[in-house]
Design a protein around this motif. Structure first.
Motif, PDB file in Angstrom:
ATOM      1  N   LEU A  65     -53.735 -24.217  12.797  1.00  0.00           N
ATOM      2  CA  LEU A  65     -52.590 -23.583  12.035  1.00  0.00           C
ATOM      3  C   LEU A  65     -51.876 -24.636  11.245  1.00  0.00           C
ATOM      4  CD1 LEU A  65     -51.292 -21.235  15.188  1.00  0.00           C
ATOM      5  CD2 LEU A  65     -53.127 -20.899  13.459  1.00  0.00           C
ATOM      6  N   SER A  66     -51.182 -24.232  10.092  1.00  0.00           N
ATOM      7  CA  SER A  66     -50.359 -25.111   9.609  1.00  0.00           C
ATOM      8  C   SER A  66     -49.042 -24.465   9.320  1.00  0.00           C
ATOM      9  CB  SER A  66     -50.916 -25.488   7.948  1.00  0.00           C
ATOM     10  OG  SER A  66     -52.226 -26.111   8.137  1.00  0.00           O
ATOM     11  N   CYS A  67     -48.095 -24.961   9.122  1.00  0.00           N
ATOM     12  CA  CYS A  67     -46.478 -24.593   8.807  1.00  0.00           C
ATOM     13  C   CYS A  67     -46.050 -25.538   8.026  1.00  0.00           C
ATOM     14  CB  CYS A  67     -45.637 -24.590  10.086  1.00  0.00           C
ATOM     15  SG  CYS A  67     -44.022 -23.975   9.927  1.00  0.00           S
ATOM     16  N   ALA A  68     -45.716 -25.130   6.829  1.00  0.00           N
ATOM     17  CA  ALA A  68     -44.909 -25.970   5.596  1.00  0.00           C
ATOM     18  C   ALA A  68     -43.659 -25.322   5.417  1.00  0.00           C
ATOM     19  CB  ALA A  68     -45.973 -25.491   4.248  1.00  0.00           C
ATOM     20  N   ALA A  69     -43.025 -26.310   5.205  1.00  0.00           N
ATOM     21  CA  ALA A  69     -41.483 -26.261   4.867  1.00  0.00           C
ATOM     22  C   ALA A  69     -41.421 -26.124   3.182  1.00  0.00           C
ATOM     23  CB  ALA A  69     -40.549 -27.156   5.490  1.00  0.00           C
ATOM     24  N   SER A  70     -40.558 -25.181   3.065  1.00  0.00           N
ATOM     25  CA  SER A  70     -40.372 -25.117   1.439  1.00  0.00           C
ATOM     26  C   SER A  70     -39.095 -25.378   1.435  1.00  0.00           C
ATOM     27  CB  SER A  70     -40.454 -23.683   0.753  1.00  0.00           C
ATOM     28  OG  SER A  70     -39.582 -22.680   1.546  1.00  0.00           O
ATOM     29  N   GLY A  71     -38.517 -26.221   0.396  1.00  0.00           N
ATOM     30  CA  GLY A  71     -37.263 -27.035   0.425  1.00  0.00           C
ATOM     31  C   GLY A  71     -37.035 -28.209   1.058  1.00  0.00           C
ATOM     32  N   PRO A  72     -35.811 -28.737   0.800  1.00  0.00           N
ATOM     33  CA  PRO A  72     -35.458 -29.912   1.678  1.00  0.00           C
ATOM     34  C   PRO A  72     -35.371 -29.621   3.117  1.00  0.00           C
ATOM     35  CG  PRO A  72     -34.141 -29.853  -0.322  1.00  0.00           C
ATOM     36  CD  PRO A  72     -34.933 -28.360  -0.076  1.00  0.00           C
ATOM     37  N   TYR A 117     -35.215 -32.539  13.215  1.00  0.00           N
ATOM     38  CA  TYR A 117     -35.462 -33.465  14.188  1.00  0.00           C
ATOM     39  C   TYR A 117     -36.587 -33.185  15.224  1.00  0.00           C
ATOM     40  CZ  TYR A 117     -33.989 -36.912  17.785  1.00  0.00           C
ATOM     41  OH  TYR A 117     -34.150 -37.933  18.722  1.00  0.00           O
ATOM     42  N   THR A 118     -36.762 -31.868  15.370  1.00  0.00           N
ATOM     43  CA  THR A 118     -37.827 -31.485  16.178  1.00  0.00           C
ATOM     44  C   THR A 118     -38.371 -30.102  15.531  1.00  0.00           C
ATOM     45  OG1 THR A 118     -36.417 -31.943  18.341  1.00  0.00           O
ATOM     46  CG2 THR A 118     -38.312 -30.354  18.458  1.00  0.00           C
ATOM     47  N   ARG A 119     -39.901 -30.016  15.580  1.00  0.00           N
ATOM     48  CA  ARG A 119     -40.386 -29.028  15.221  1.00  0.00           C
ATOM     49  C   ARG A 119     -41.432 -28.631  16.193  1.00  0.00           C
ATOM     50  NH1 ARG A 119     -41.786 -29.456   8.704  1.00  0.00           N
ATOM     51  NH2 ARG A 119     -42.856 -27.447   9.224  1.00  0.00           N
ATOM     52  N   ALA A 120     -41.964 -27.162  16.289  1.00  0.00           N
ATOM     53  CA  ALA A 120     -42.494 -26.703  17.455  1.00  0.00           C
ATOM     54  C   ALA A 120     -43.432 -25.555  17.124  1.00  0.00           C
ATOM     55  CB  ALA A 120     -41.474 -26.381  18.533  1.00  0.00           C
ATOM     56  N   TRP A 121     -44.201 -25.092  18.030  1.00  0.00           N
ATOM     57  CA  TRP A 121     -44.993 -24.008  18.035  1.00  0.00           C
ATOM     58  C   TRP A 121     -44.582 -23.222  19.088  1.00  0.00           C
ATOM     59  CZ3 TRP A 121     -47.718 -22.386  13.965  1.00  0.00           C
ATOM     60  CH2 TRP A 121     -47.969 -23.143  12.925  1.00  0.00           C
ATOM     61  N   VAL A 172     -45.015 -23.448  23.164  1.00  0.00           N
ATOM     62  CA  VAL A 172     -46.474 -24.139  23.142  1.00  0.00           C
ATOM     63  C   VAL A 172     -46.517 -25.542  23.042  1.00  0.00           C
ATOM     64  CG1 VAL A 172     -48.637 -24.047  21.888  1.00  0.00           C
ATOM     65  CG2 VAL A 172     -47.538 -21.904  22.078  1.00  0.00           C
ATOM     66  N   ALA A 173     -45.748 -26.186  21.932  1.00  0.00           N
ATOM     67  CA  ALA A 173     -45.815 -27.564  21.767  1.00  0.00           C
ATOM     68  C   ALA A 173     -44.967 -27.882  20.701  1.00  0.00           C
ATOM     69  CB  ALA A 173     -47.033 -27.922  21.224  1.00  0.00           C
ATOM     70  N   ARG A 174     -44.250 -29.103  21.021  1.00  0.00           N
ATOM     71  CA  ARG A 174     -43.231 -29.813  19.815  1.00  0.00           C
ATOM     72  C   ARG A 174     -43.620 -31.172  19.792  1.00  0.00           C
ATOM     73  NH1 ARG A 174     -39.543 -33.091  22.861  1.00  0.00           N
ATOM     74  NH2 ARG A 174     -39.384 -32.230  25.122  1.00  0.00           N
ATOM     75  N   ILE A 175     -43.070 -31.643  18.599  1.00  0.00           N
ATOM     76  CA  ILE A 175     -43.090 -32.984  18.130  1.00  0.00           C
ATOM     77  C   ILE A 175     -41.702 -33.398  17.496  1.00  0.00           C
ATOM     78  CG2 ILE A 175     -43.965 -32.248  15.885  1.00  0.00           C
ATOM     79  CD1 ILE A 175     -45.761 -34.594  15.705  1.00  0.00           C
ATOM     80  N   ASN A 176     -41.424 -34.561  17.891  1.00  0.00           N
ATOM     81  CA  ASN A 176     -40.286 -35.123  17.462  1.00  0.00           C
ATOM     82  C   ASN A 176     -40.789 -35.809  15.746  1.00  0.00           C
ATOM     83  OD1 ASN A 176     -38.845 -38.151  16.481  1.00  0.00           O
ATOM     84  ND2 ASN A 176     -37.564 -37.123  18.100  1.00  0.00           N
ATOM     85  N   TYR A 197     -48.448 -16.708  16.495  1.00  0.00           N
ATOM     86  CA  TYR A 197     -47.915 -18.020  16.672  1.00  0.00           C
ATOM     87  C   TYR A 197     -47.062 -18.083  15.618  1.00  0.00           C
ATOM     88  CZ  TYR A 197     -51.295 -19.290  20.162  1.00  0.00           C
ATOM     89  OH  TYR A 197     -52.296 -19.222  21.228  1.00  0.00           O
ATOM     90  N   TYR A 198     -45.640 -18.979  16.035  1.00  0.00           N
ATOM     91  CA  TYR A 198     -44.533 -19.023  15.208  1.00  0.00           C
ATOM     92  C   TYR A 198     -44.381 -20.521  15.421  1.00  0.00           C
ATOM     93  CZ  TYR A 198     -43.482 -13.964  15.739  1.00  0.00           C
ATOM     94  OH  TYR A 198     -43.776 -12.807  16.122  1.00  0.00           O
ATOM     95  N   CYS A 199     -43.950 -21.005  14.057  1.00  0.00           N
ATOM     96  CA  CYS A 199     -43.601 -22.360  13.882  1.00  0.00           C
ATOM     97  C   CYS A 199     -41.896 -22.380  13.755  1.00  0.00           C
ATOM     98  CB  CYS A 199     -44.165 -23.299  12.865  1.00  0.00           C
ATOM     99  SG  CYS A 199     -43.525 -22.724  11.190  1.00  0.00           S
ATOM    100  N   ALA A 200     -41.212 -23.312  14.578  1.00  0.00           N
ATOM    101  CA  ALA A 200     -39.954 -23.401  14.382  1.00  0.00           C
ATOM    102  C   ALA A 200     -39.414 -24.952  14.355  1.00  0.00           C
ATOM    103  CB  ALA A 200     -39.328 -22.953  15.590  1.00  0.00           C
TER     104      ALA A 200
END
Length: 122
Positions: free
Chosen positions: A20-27, A31-35, A47-51, A93-96
């Motif tokens: 899975l990929s999660c792209a952010a549009s815009g600036p 600090y944390t991104r997660a699934w 599910v999982a997170r990354i600093n 599945y959601y990215c956050a």
């Protein structure tokens, strides 16, 4: 406003893999991104997170050693490599993303994608 867009979901047989990929549009400098994931009739679960700066990761016990979260700072994209998939991994599945330290609680995250369906057949 930042938008998070997931992709890569689909139908796979048990034992298979998806990324899975999660792209952010815009600036977006989280600090944390997660699934997270949500199966029908169940609550959304971590599910999982990354600093984002240091790359440190944390996983739910149910996916540890099978899933890997990673990021590409240049592309502002987070990935979830899912191996040895099981039927119980079936969910949306959601990215956050969060601008502060966030943990496994979905209320800790301010930004969410629209979700991508993952279906694992037995």
């Amino acid at each position: 406003q930042v938008q998070l867009v997931e992709s890569g979901g689909g139908l796979v047989q048990a034992g298979g893999s998806l990324r899975l990929s999660c792209a952010a549009s815009g600036p977006f400098s989280p600090y944390t991104r997660a699934w997270f994931r949500q199966a029908p009739g169940k609550e959304r679960e971590f599910v999982a997170r990354i600093n984002w700066n240091y790359g440190s990761t944390y996983y739910a016990d149910s996916v540890k050693a099978r899933f890997t979260i990673s990021r590409d700072n240049v592309k502002n994209t987070v990935y979830l490599q899912m191996n040895s998939l099981k039927p119980e991994d079936t969910a949306v599945y959601y990215c956050a993303g969060s601008l502060r330290t966030a943990d496994t609680d979905p209320t800790s995250y301010e930004n969410w994608g629209q979700g991508t369906q993952v279906t694992v057949s037995s």
